[in-house]
Design a protein around this motif. Structure first.
Motif: not given
Lengths: 257, 257
Positions: B120, B122, B124, B126-127, B129, B149-151, B157-160, B163-164
């Protein structure tokens, strides 16, 4: 060979490759103009405004007006405003998407959105993705400009909007509505803008899974040019063949005469 | 009830909920200490260093030493250094992951990495990835600290990390090796650190799909406490039942006496 009254034409791999014009693309567009055949450039690139795309074409000496460009961002904005005029939208994307939404009088908001829309965003952050999730979990409709998993660049294949969309898909458990090719949505809107029936219009592209499938999904005849993604041997693995397959646009030009 | 010689214990939903201590968690840990029963806190949270996790526990009056914390970042670093000592790693993640990799003498690089690791992040971009994709396409092994998948947060619920991770998965077409619960990898390493055989050790957690499945996958007996994610009725839909199911840790404490 049928005498088509109008053309929907893909860009990357068909008219240019990155920054290079593809041979015979200019001659093909010139021929359409000489014959007075209406045509639209239909692109899954959501990041640019139509005037930026037209300028890029003209900079390559390919004649193009702003109103001859139809992007998936424009199709997305049209789709949303038909669904709900004045809808509120939480948008993740670049200028091409944000401007298209504003042009359609859609209100850009952070919370309580009617729709979450995601397009390629090279400035994506965790916070943007988090807000997308929260809005979808709160009941917003989930729309994605296109499902392209990668973008070809000089550095190699980078994540496309289909990959970014998967963050929201996995985190919310919801499936988005995709708008761009190969969906029929973008094609039907392009046909409407062109003002011609599908039977009179040819879809021209280099990518079977997006361009040619989009044409087929919308009931158009299709011309696959082998100047980009799809190779002739790839066609052995697909059931439905394009109406025409040509090595380059010169072969089509020769037949038009 | 069997007399276990050691315990592997989940944190969120088992010992605390966000910033709140869960009732009887302190009494449970105190009882383990009084009886001299070794235990490790095993967490899928890759973002924090073990000293930070131990401090959070002590701030809640729950006794915890740094070496009683085993994070999925530590498991990931151990896994990589066993695979290839001095491996080069392109890492996307927070301080808990980056420090764990450095602690294991793994070299953090941007290009030509032996492995791409994602946890995870926070921050993150585009570069980040994009670099992950390029390294995987160039042949780097693809490792993800965990598939959550979530936090759960106060905002929702936020992306875990699961998901990333999907961005790299979709963009490269490669499947990652996941390290954290429910995988056996993290459990086997935790057992090794605890120094006890699996038959003598109990896995305690609140989440059937991660904690309890991890225990089962590694061949441990399991105690599901209903203080977090999994509810008693959820168990109707799973084939393999936990060894024990209790409303809270007091029921276990009462049986230990």
């Amino acid at each position: 060979m049928k005498n088509y009254q109008g053309y929907l034409i893909d860009l990357d791999g068909t008219v240019y490759l990155g920054k290079e014009r593809i041979p015979y693309a200019r001659e093909f567009i010139n021929a359409l103009n000489e014959k007075g055949l209406p045509h639209l450039f239909v692109t899954n690139n959501s990041s640019k405004r139509p005037d930026q795309v037209a300028k890029k074409l003209r900079d390559m000496d390919i004649p193009a007006e702003t109103d001859q460009v139809f992007t998936t961002s424009m199709a997305t904005a049209t789709f949303l405003s038909k669904k709900k005029p004045d809808a509120s939208v939480y948008a993740i994307g670049e200028v091409g998407l944000l401007d298209a939404l504003s042009d359609h009088q859609l209100e850009l908001v952070d919370e309580d959105a009617d729709f979450v829309v995601i397009g390629i965003d090279r400035d994506v952050t965790y916070e943007k993705l988090a807000k997308g999730c929260l809005n979808i979990n709160d009941g917003a409709g989930f729309i994605s400009t296109n499902a392209d998993v990668t973008i070809p660049t000089e550095r190699g294949f980078l994540p496309g909007n289909g990959s970014l969309t998967s963050v929201l898909e996995v985190a919310t458990g919801q499936k988005p509505t995709f708008i761009g090719k190969p969906q029929a949505i973008i094609m039907e809107q392009a046909l409407e803008k062109l003002g011609l029936p599908k039977e009179e219009t040819l879809m021209v592209g280099d990518n079977y899974p997006t361009d040619i499938s989009a044409g087929m999904n919308a009931g158009l005849d299709t011309l696959l040019v082998l100047t980009g993604v799809t190779k002739r041997e790839d066609l052995k693995h697909v059931e439905k063949q394009p109406t025409y397959v040509m090595n380059h646009l010169k072969e089509w030009l020769d037949q038009m005469k």
